[in-house]
Structures are given as structure tokens and as C-alpha cells.
Design a protein around this motif. Structure first.
Motif, PDB file in Angstrom:
ATOM      1  N   THR A  27      50.191  50.147  26.434  1.00 36.47           N
ATOM      2  CA  THR A  27      48.560  49.982  27.269  1.00 36.47           C
ATOM      3  C   THR A  27      48.059  49.413  28.266  1.00 36.47           C
ATOM      4  OG1 THR A  27      48.247  50.680  24.542  1.00 36.47           O
ATOM      5  CG2 THR A  27      46.517  49.784  25.985  1.00 36.47           C
ATOM      6  N   ARG A  28      48.727  48.150  27.444  1.00 38.21           N
ATOM      7  CA  ARG A  28      48.491  46.930  29.155  1.00 38.21           C
ATOM      8  C   ARG A  28      48.477  46.895  30.316  1.00 38.21           C
ATOM      9  NH1 ARG A  28      48.808  41.818  26.291  1.00 38.21           N
ATOM     10  NH2 ARG A  28      50.641  42.588  25.465  1.00 38.21           N
ATOM     11  N   VAL A  29      49.228  47.664  31.195  1.00 38.07           N
ATOM     12  CA  VAL A  29      49.807  48.401  32.654  1.00 38.07           C
ATOM     13  C   VAL A  29      48.850  49.988  32.337  1.00 38.07           C
ATOM     14  CG1 VAL A  29      51.633  50.155  33.063  1.00 38.07           C
ATOM     15  CG2 VAL A  29      52.622  47.605  31.477  1.00 38.07           C
ATOM     16  N   VAL A  30      49.029  50.599  31.935  1.00 39.76           N
ATOM     17  CA  VAL A  30      47.952  51.539  31.663  1.00 39.76           C
ATOM     18  C   VAL A  30      46.686  50.930  32.388  1.00 39.76           C
ATOM     19  CG1 VAL A  30      46.781  53.476  31.213  1.00 39.76           C
ATOM     20  CG2 VAL A  30      49.279  53.330  30.436  1.00 39.76           C
ATOM     21  N   LEU A  31      46.299  50.455  31.649  1.00 42.67           N
ATOM     22  CA  LEU A  31      44.629  49.567  32.033  1.00 42.67           C
ATOM     23  C   LEU A  31      44.871  48.826  32.948  1.00 42.67           C
ATOM     24  CD1 LEU A  31      43.483  49.007  28.042  1.00 42.67           C
ATOM     25  CD2 LEU A  31      42.506  51.180  30.022  1.00 42.67           C
ATOM     26  N   ALA A  32      45.514  48.149  33.558  1.00 38.49           N
ATOM     27  CA  ALA A  32      45.996  47.316  34.957  1.00 38.49           C
ATOM     28  C   ALA A  32      45.577  48.097  35.590  1.00 38.49           C
ATOM     29  CB  ALA A  32      46.835  46.589  34.530  1.00 38.49           C
ATOM     30  N   CYS A  33      46.630  49.473  35.523  1.00 43.37           N
ATOM     31  CA  CYS A  33      46.817  50.236  37.049  1.00 43.37           C
ATOM     32  C   CYS A  33      44.850  51.214  37.223  1.00 43.37           C
ATOM     33  CB  CYS A  33      47.915  51.677  36.998  1.00 43.37           C
ATOM     34  SG  CYS A  33      49.113  50.687  36.534  1.00 43.37           S
ATOM     35  N   VAL A  34      44.244  50.991  35.641  1.00 41.14           N
ATOM     36  CA  VAL A  34      42.735  51.884  36.119  1.00 41.14           C
ATOM     37  C   VAL A  34      42.059  51.212  37.174  1.00 41.14           C
ATOM     38  CG1 VAL A  34      41.189  52.858  34.920  1.00 41.14           C
ATOM     39  CG2 VAL A  34      43.475  53.622  34.356  1.00 41.14           C
ATOM     40  N   VAL A  35      42.202  50.065  36.705  1.00 39.62           N
ATOM     41  CA  VAL A  35      41.349  48.839  37.039  1.00 39.62           C
ATOM     42  C   VAL A  35      42.056  48.564  38.920  1.00 39.62           C
ATOM     43  CG1 VAL A  35      40.540  46.366  36.823  1.00 39.62           C
ATOM     44  CG2 VAL A  35      41.133  47.706  34.975  1.00 39.62           C
ATOM     45  N   ARG A  36      43.300  48.520  38.942  1.00 37.59           N
ATOM     46  CA  ARG A  36      43.215  48.534  40.093  1.00 37.59           C
ATOM     47  C   ARG A  36      42.320  50.104  41.305  1.00 37.59           C
ATOM     48  NH1 ARG A  36      48.874  48.958  42.073  1.00 37.59           N
ATOM     49  NH2 ARG A  36      49.112  49.066  39.981  1.00 37.59           N
ATOM     50  N   LEU A  37      43.222  50.964  40.738  1.00 39.97           N
ATOM     51  CA  LEU A  37      42.676  51.455  41.221  1.00 39.97           C
ATOM     52  C   LEU A  37      40.909  51.891  41.634  1.00 39.97           C
ATOM     53  CD1 LEU A  37      44.518  54.355  39.756  1.00 39.97           C
ATOM     54  CD2 LEU A  37      45.043  53.902  41.796  1.00 39.97           C
ATOM     55  N   THR A  38      40.249  51.324  40.746  1.00 41.94           N
ATOM     56  CA  THR A  38      38.973  51.181  40.962  1.00 41.94           C
ATOM     57  C   THR A  38      38.361  50.417  41.717  1.00 41.94           C
ATOM     58  OG1 THR A  38      38.398  49.826  38.415  1.00 41.94           O
ATOM     59  CG2 THR A  38      38.632  52.084  38.300  1.00 41.94           C
ATOM     60  N   GLY A  39      39.372  48.966  42.223  1.00 38.64           N
ATOM     61  CA  GLY A  39      38.628  48.425  43.351  1.00 38.64           C
ATOM     62  C   GLY A  39      38.646  48.760  44.627  1.00 38.64           C
ATOM     63  N   PRO A  40      38.183  48.185  45.273  1.00 41.71           N
ATOM     64  CA  PRO A  40      37.693  48.851  46.844  1.00 41.71           C
ATOM     65  C   PRO A  40      39.022  48.892  47.370  1.00 41.71           C
ATOM     66  CG  PRO A  40      37.792  46.291  47.122  1.00 41.71           C
ATOM     67  CD  PRO A  40      37.575  47.179  45.396  1.00 41.71           C
ATOM     68  N   CYS A  41      38.620  49.651  48.147  1.00 39.41           N
ATOM     69  CA  CYS A  41      40.098  51.175  48.850  1.00 39.41           C
ATOM     70  C   CYS A  41      40.209  49.387  50.294  1.00 39.41           C
ATOM     71  CB  CYS A  41      40.035  51.873  49.313  1.00 39.41           C
ATOM     72  SG  CYS A  41      41.037  52.988  50.768  1.00 39.41           S
ATOM     73  N   SER A  42      41.590  49.539  50.199  1.00 41.71           N
ATOM     74  CA  SER A  42      42.487  47.940  51.702  1.00 41.71           C
ATOM     75  C   SER A  42      42.738  48.652  52.746  1.00 41.71           C
ATOM     76  CB  SER A  42      42.442  46.504  50.733  1.00 41.71           C
ATOM     77  OG  SER A  42      43.702  47.660  50.526  1.00 41.71           O
ATOM     78  N   ILE A  43      43.228  49.986  52.481  1.00 39.90           N
ATOM     79  CA  ILE A  43      44.031  50.930  53.409  1.00 39.90           C
ATOM     80  C   ILE A  43      42.928  51.152  55.074  1.00 39.90           C
ATOM     81  CG2 ILE A  43      45.125  52.924  53.853  1.00 39.90           C
ATOM     82  CD1 ILE A  43      45.531  52.832  51.286  1.00 39.90           C
ATOM     83  N   ARG A  44      41.583  51.569  54.851  1.00 42.86           N
ATOM     84  CA  ARG A  44      40.666  52.092  55.701  1.00 42.86           C
ATOM     85  C   ARG A  44      39.331  51.022  55.751  1.00 42.86           C
ATOM     86  NH1 ARG A  44      41.523  58.577  55.209  1.00 42.86           N
ATOM     87  NH2 ARG A  44      38.894  57.810  55.184  1.00 42.86           N
ATOM     88  N   SER A  45      39.018  50.886  55.863  1.00 43.57           N
ATOM     89  CA  SER A  45      37.646  50.450  56.038  1.00 43.57           C
ATOM     90  C   SER A  45      36.503  51.656  55.793  1.00 43.57           C
ATOM     91  CB  SER A  45      37.192  49.840  57.464  1.00 43.57           C
ATOM     92  OG  SER A  45      37.134  50.755  58.959  1.00 43.57           O
ATOM     93  N   ASP A  46      36.588  52.697  56.051  1.00 41.88           N
ATOM     94  CA  ASP A  46      35.257  53.758  56.300  1.00 41.88           C
ATOM     95  C   ASP A  46      35.760  54.391  54.804  1.00 41.88           C
ATOM     96  OD1 ASP A  46      37.951  55.416  56.222  1.00 41.88           O
ATOM     97  OD2 ASP A  46      37.226  56.568  56.991  1.00 41.88           O
TER      98      ASP A  46
END
Length: 51
Positions: A27-46
Motif C-alpha cells: 500500500t505504501r509503495v503504490v501510494l508513493a508511485c501515485v504521488v510521484r505520477l501526479t508530480g510535474p513532468c521533468s522530461i519535457r518542459s512543454d
């Protein structure tokens, strides 16, 4: 089995696990992944969210 939706099935399985095992390590791992996915994208500025 006609037209099984894998994404919906996995979502249901995940929701069941989160409701039945809130203290489990998975549960902790899944929620950490969801939070990370909702963060800003760092691959492309657009692809960064505005606001």
C-alpha cells in the motif's frame, strides 16, 4: 470471457487491496508511485502543468 478490461480489472484489484490492507508495505509503495505520477513532468518542459 467477453471483453475483459485489464485496466479496470487492475484498478478494482488495487482498490480492494488498499481498502482491505491499509497498513501493508505494498500500500505504501503504490501510494508513493501515485504521488510521484501526479508530480510535474521533468522530461519535457512543454508537458508541465500550468497553474
Amino acid at each position: 470471457m467477453e471483453g475483459f478490461d485489464l485496466a479496470q480489472g487492475l484498478s478494482g484489484l488495487g482498490a480492494y487491496h488498499l481498502s482491505r490492507q491499509p497498513e501493508h508495505e505494498v500500500t505504501r509503495v503504490v501510494l508513493a508511485c501515485v504521488v510521484r505520477l501526479t508530480g510535474p513532468c521533468s522530461i519535457r518542459s512543454d508537458c508541465r502543468r500550468s497553474g
